[in-house]
Scaffold this motif. Structure first.
Motif, PDB file in Angstrom:
ATOM      1  N   ARG B 123     -19.188 -42.833 -14.646  1.00 45.92           N
ATOM      2  CA  ARG B 123     -19.744 -42.734 -15.998  1.00 45.92           C
ATOM      3  C   ARG B 123     -18.738 -42.107 -16.951  1.00 45.92           C
ATOM      4  N   SER B 139     -22.442 -35.618 -10.030  1.00 47.18           N
ATOM      5  CA  SER B 139     -23.488 -36.571 -10.415  1.00 47.18           C
ATOM      6  C   SER B 139     -23.795 -36.358 -11.901  1.00 47.18           C
ATOM      7  N   GLU B 140     -24.049 -37.439 -12.581  1.00 50.43           N
ATOM      8  CA  GLU B 140     -24.111 -37.378 -14.040  1.00 50.43           C
ATOM      9  C   GLU B 140     -25.185 -36.420 -14.561  1.00 50.43           C
ATOM     10  N   LEU B 172     -22.844 -42.107 -11.109  1.00 48.31           N
ATOM     11  CA  LEU B 172     -24.203 -42.325 -10.608  1.00 48.31           C
ATOM     12  C   LEU B 172     -24.095 -42.994  -9.256  1.00 48.31           C
ATOM     13  N   SER B 173     -25.102 -42.787  -8.424  1.00 45.51           N
ATOM     14  CA  SER B 173     -25.079 -43.432  -7.119  1.00 45.51           C
ATOM     15  C   SER B 173     -26.467 -43.958  -6.788  1.00 45.51           C
ATOM     16  N   ILE B 177     -30.608 -41.807  -6.862  1.00 46.93           N
ATOM     17  CA  ILE B 177     -31.304 -42.154  -8.100  1.00 46.93           C
ATOM     18  C   ILE B 177     -32.306 -41.060  -8.416  1.00 46.93           C
ATOM     19  N   ASP B 189     -32.280 -31.619 -12.340  1.00 43.88           N
ATOM     20  CA  ASP B 189     -30.836 -31.774 -12.500  1.00 43.88           C
ATOM     21  C   ASP B 189     -30.109 -30.451 -12.709  1.00 43.88           C
ATOM     22  N   SER B 349     -32.153 -42.362 -14.156  1.00 46.88           N
ATOM     23  CA  SER B 349     -30.738 -42.606 -14.412  1.00 46.88           C
ATOM     24  C   SER B 349     -30.211 -43.874 -13.745  1.00 46.88           C
ATOM     25  N   PRO B 351     -27.949 -47.062 -14.132  1.00 49.74           N
ATOM     26  CA  PRO B 351     -26.778 -47.297 -14.981  1.00 49.74           C
ATOM     27  C   PRO B 351     -27.004 -48.440 -15.965  1.00 49.74           C
TER      28      PRO B 351
END
Ligand SMILES: Nc1ncnc2c1ncn2[C@@H]1O[C@H](COP(=O)(O)OP(=O)(O)OP(=O)(O)O)[C@@H](O)[C@H]1O
Ligand SMILES: [Mg+2]
Lengths: 241, 787
Positions: B123, B139-140, B172-173, B177, B189, B349, B351
């Motif tokens: 990202r 992670s974003e 992101l992965s 999620i 988060d 999140s 993408p």
């Protein structure tokens, strides 16, 4: 049953017409064996006490209702045998109706109320012509609510005659009107009767009106009690009540 | 037929407020179906696309230490398409902007290539240098929560040593999620994130050179995972394998799936109810609206219009309204659906977002509405259009006259004549009255059916956080420790009380049904994390047997006294049979609980604890956090108030958004119905009202007549509406229930009150409109034109 030979004159012939209303256990014999004929262009006034079956008779010969017994012939159509679609065609092509309570569509103007009929007729007048016959050209774009009772009734006449009907059936057309307005309405009717040659039946409680008729039919108790022919028709303008 | 079209246009213009109200009711029904189904379809499609493009694995497992060579053996298992081996560890992170420690999952990135599975979506920034030992991709969500960008550093307790890790980018992965921290109920988060670090660095830090401790496997198309899982478990048995699991048990997938499932079942229950209710109401109102035109139908027929031509005219009238309703519904449904999908997508999140529009849903929504509208019109038109015109032009014969109370009691003098008129109207047209009552009741019911969930969720939260899990904080150790760790924790600053717990991964089985979950051991009479029975009374844990939450018991199909099989996923992987000793209330997750000592005996590893629940002096939080950060054995700390907040926020972000939308749509339906019923009664009685005015009744008396009727109908409808609404709510409960949480069916009195108030408000508004109409009622016009 074969069609009776229509004489050149006879447009309408009824034999043994009966009508029974059933409400629960009570049977009302509104008509009990009416025999009647009408010739082309005739102007007939129907008199009779309240409840004697006049409206019922008119409704049946106008194709608005069905008889319980007997036959009704219009030219070579046996009305009493027509199905729903046949009756609709008959009303559409041959009959003009005028009701005591005008029965205009309130959301349509005078012209549009007439147009409602001219759109589905075969050789109609224009709405303007029809309204001119009843002297209402200048009120064409008014809604029923903006017209007086007499004016509304004249719109109803214009609507009934615009299709150039063979039969003009009027149920107490002047019942709700004063004498002067009533006479204008009658003038319109006689004029139309003369100009388009429609056989005209007028129900009324007003005995004075009988003088403008070719023939007067008196109903009593669901049957025709008497009938007489006027030697001389008075013009509508000559009567008063 | 131009004149008829003119009439059509004028009628629509004349009746526009009613036409609009009906259209809005339809639109609300249509929109719910479209937005519910649309949001689910779009999210499911997006997830599928995301999984596919980023090659989300099918089977996962972790172990203690597996030599790299075993990877080829796994790859050789039939049905395995590709294998990714990794190092995966959980660690505490000390972040400058928060007092309590956060936890992170460290995941290794293969040297100079991309992972074959669970590929990242970069990202920002870039991947770390494969040789670097202090660089990571964050992670974003986590990065955003702490404003971490390329170049920021955070301190992470890696294998007991505090290290500064530099962030090189964010990603992101598909594997995270739904990023759920250990012991958390809901993603947060701020408190949990993922750091992807080069393989070399993690291998060195955790002493895993030439080895891995985590595997992700992609199966060949259509391969069921069960066989492969068994083979992997056998291969990894000697290396401390913790049991392989499929996507179904992968946390992120399971949670996401539960959310989607919930969205789907919500869209399968409430919207169809809404649509059908709207359809019924539309049918009823339109049929009454058309019935008002009885005389005009007769008139048109008298003029020679055939019954079909007349019917067509009214069908067009109804279709115009339906078309407006459907178009508004389509647009609103698509718009709301897009909005809600976007919100969800942000929450998960993703993408990217694939909007999926299922034409079938549109067709169904539109079709049901059109059919309902047409049926309503046909019902009314057919009743008249096929009558002889002479009969059609006369007003309908009223149903058999009946004196109120059959004339046994003389009401004269007791009741005002006007109320007698009202009562007579209501009793003379029993069908119309009944349909009016049903209509109003349905208006109340759709409101009850969508409003109840707020209170139920509050109840669920209250039970979970205030009656059951009453601890202020929970510390989970990196691994099970001896009881000394418990004593140490109880001496931490600010700790008022501490209670140990034990968790162990197990598979719990009854017959063919099996669930993978954490078995929980607690003190028999724990005061902090309590176990509640069906009546929400705390119960003490029996010394033998296992206690199951009601939902788990239902899933497994067991009752008290039945035996369940417990397969240990750790240690010697024994299978033990235990009787179910109690079934308890538990709204969140599937829980299985044992008395601590009994569980330790069953596990056979001595007296061990996995963590402690704490009651904490609220003045001493900061000292506690500082102490925890300095304790290498403590791996995560979960704060109850934060968990509660996140729980509320998460629910607010997903189901409550949807419910709110439903409530608004229910409000529109309720309002539209009440307004229409009032207006139609007014039209039906306009002539009579005018006549009464002529007779000398005042405006107040005349409108009072109608309003009295309206009030009677509204009042009678309330209890019925509550009842039907409760039924809707009961149907909805199933829709809300997932294995992650179950919303209890609690319909509080305030729900009924709110629903009724809303409907009464709509009625009051409609009464005002009626009153104004009656005031303006032009007696002369009404009586002059025989409508
Ligand atoms: N739909 C009906 N159901 C039952 N009876 C009816 C119905 N329509 C008319 N009648 C009865 O049939 C009889 C004839 O009615 P009709 O309307 O033909 O009378 P009319 O001669 O036109 O009277 P008026 O001069 O008062 O208009 C009356 O006794 C009336 O009560
Ligand atoms: Mg009559």
């Amino acid at each position: 049953m074969t069609a009776p030979r229509p004489s050149a004159q006879t447009v309408f012939r009824v034999t043994g017409l009966g009508k029974v209303y059933r409400t629960g256990d009570v049977e009302v014999h509104a008509l009990r064996g009416v025999d009647f004929t009408a010739s082309r262009g005739e102007f007939i006034v129907i008199l009779g006490p309240s409840g004697s079956g006049k409206s019922t008779f008119l409704n049946i010969i106008g194709g608005l209702d069905r008889a319980s017994a007997g036959e009704a012939w219009f030219e070579d159509h046996e009305l009493t045998r027509l199905d729903e679609a046949g009756l609709t065609r008959y009303r559409r092509d041959h009959v003009g109706f005028i009701f005591q309570f005008y029965n205009l569509v309130p959301s349509l103007t005078a012209r549009e109320n007439v147009q409602l009929v001219t759109e589905i007729s075969r050789q109609p007048m224009t709405p303007q012509e029809a309204l001119a016959l009843v002297d209402l050209e200048d009120r064409m774009d008014h809604f029923p609510a903006q017209l007086s009772g007499g004016e509304q009734q004249r719109v109803a006449i214009a609507r009934a005659i615009a299709k150039r009907p063979d039969m003009l059936l009027c149920d107490e057309p002047t019942g709700a009107l004063d004498s002067k307005t009533g006479i204008r309405v009658l003038e319109a009717l006689t004029r139309v009767n003369a100009e388009i040659g429609a056989t005209t039946l007028v129900i009324t409680h007003n005995a004075a009106i009988q003088e403008i008729a070719d023939r007067v039919v008196r109903f009593a108790n669901g049957a025709i009690a008497s009938e007489h022919r006027n030697a001389r028709r008075k013009p509508a303008s000559a009567i008063s009540w | 037929m131009r004149a008829l079209h003119i009439k059509l246009r004028r009628d629509i213009i004349r009746l526009w407020p009613q036409a609009l109200a009906i259209a809005m009711v339809m639109a609300a029904g249509v929109a719910t179906l479209i937005l519910g189904a649309g949001a689910h379809d779009s999210l499911a499609t997006t997830r599928a696309r995301y999984y596919e493009t980023n090659r989300f694995a099918d089977v996962f497992t972790t172990a203690t230490r597996v030599p790299e060579a075993v990877a080829t053996e796994i790859a050789a298992i039939g049905g395995v398409a590709s294998v990714d081996t990794r190092i995966q560890k959980i660690a505490l992170a000390d972040i400058a902007d928060m007092a309590e420690p956060a936890s992170v999952t460290l995941v290794s990135l293969p040297g100079y290539r991309e992972p074959t599975l669970n590929r990242l979506v970069m990202r920002s920034g870039q991947a770390p240098d494969p040789e670097a030992d202090d660089e990571a991709i964050a992670s974003e969500g986590f990065a955003r929560a702490h404003q971490l960008t390329a170049g920021s550093t955070i301190r992470v307790l890696i294998n007991g040593r505090l290290r500064a890790v530099r962030i090189t980018g964010t990603a992101l992965s598909p594997e995270y999620i739904y990023a759920l921290g250990p012991g958390d109920l809901m993603p947060d988060d701020r408190r949990f994130g993922v750091l992807w670090m080069p393989q070399r660095a993690l291998a060195a830090a955790y002493d895993l050179d030439g080895a891995f401790n985590s595997v992700a496997v992609k199966l060949t198309q259509g391969m069921p995972p069960a066989g492969v899982i068994d083979r992997i478990d056998t291969l990894l048995a000697d290396y401390g394998g913790l049991g392989a699991y499929s996507r179904k048990d992968q946390i992120s997938h399971a949670f996401l799936d539960a959310e989607l499932q919930q969205l789907k079942s919500m869209s399968r229950i409430l919207p169809p109810i809404f649509l059908l209710v709207a359809a019924f109401l539309v049918n009823m109102t339109l049929s009454r609206l058309v019935a008002l035109e009885r005389e005009q139908i007769g008139l048109l027929k008298a003029m020679g219009y055939g019954p079909w031509a007349v019917a067509r005219h009214y069908l067009e009238f109804v279709l115009l309204i339906a078309a407006a309703g459907i178009i508004i519904g389509f647009v609103a449904g698509a718009w709301l659906g897009t909005g809600i999908t976007t919100l969800y997508a942000k929450f998960f999140s993703f993408p990217f977002l694939v909007f999926s529009r299922n034409p079938a849903v549109y067709a169904i929504a539109g079709g049901v509405t059109v059919v309902a509208a047409l049926a309503g019109a046909i019902r009314a038109v057919a009743a008249v259009a096929w009558l002889p015109p002479a009969a059609a032009m006369a007003p309908p014969a009223p149903p058999r006259y009946r004196k109120i109370l059959r004339g046994h009691i003389d009401l004269t003098g007791l009741v005002r004549q006007s109320s007698v008129i009202s009562m007579r109207h209501l009793s003379h047209f029993p069908l119309r009255t009944a349909s009016g009552i049903l209509g109003m009741a349905l208006a109340v019911a759709v409101l009850v059916g969508s409003l109840w969930s707020f209170g139920s969720i509050d109840h669920m939260i209250d039970v979970t956080f205030h009656r059951s899990d009453r601890q202020d904080a929970t510390i989970t150790f990196t691994a099970a420790k001896s009881e000394a760790a418990w004593y140490a924790a109880s001496r931490l600053p600010g700790v008022l009380r501490s209670e140990p717990f034990r968790v162990a991964g197990v598979k719990i089985r009854h017959g063919h049904v099996e669930r993978r979950l954490s078995l929980n051991g607690r003190l028999a009479d724990a005061e902090l994390s309590r176990v509640l029975d069906g009546d929400l009374r705390p119960v003490s844990l029996p010394e033998t047997g296992i206690v199951l939450s009601q939902q788990l018991a239902e899933i497994l199909g067991v009752n008290r006294g039945d035996d369940v099989e417990i397969e240990l996923l750790e240690g010697d992987r024994r299978v033990i049979t235990q009787p179910v000793s109690a079934i308890i209330t538990g709204y969140i997750g599937l829980s299985a609980i044992m008395e601590l000592d009994a569980m330790n005996r069953m596990l056979g590893e001595g007296d061990r604890v996995s963590g402690v629940h704490l009651a904490v002096d609220s003045a001493a939080w900061n000292q506690l956090f500082a102490a925890v950060k300095a304790t290498p054995t403590a791996s995560f700390i979960t704060l109850q108030h934060v968990a509660l907040k996140r729980f509320r926020e998460t629910l607010a972000e997903n189901i409550l958004i949807m419910v709110t939308v439903y409530v608004v749509l229910a409000g529109i339906i309720a309002f539209g119905v009440v307004y229409n019923l009032a207006r139609i009664s007014l039209s039906e009685q306009a002539r009579e009202m005018a006549s009464l005015r002529v007779l000398g009744f005042t405006r107040g008396e005349v409108s009072g007549l109608l309003i009295g009727e309206l009030l009677a109908i509204v009042l009678i409808a309330q209890p019925l509406g509550w009842l039907i609404g409760y039924g809707f709510a009961a149907a909805m409960v199933e829709g809300f229930t997932t294995e992650l949480y179950r919303v209890p069916l609690v319909v509080n009195r305030d729900v009924y009150a709110k629903a009724s108030l809303l409907v009464l408000a709509a009625a009051a508004f409609s009464a005002m409109v009626v009153r104004r109409r009656v005031d303006r009622l032009d007696m002369v016009q009404v009586l002059k034109t025989r409508e």
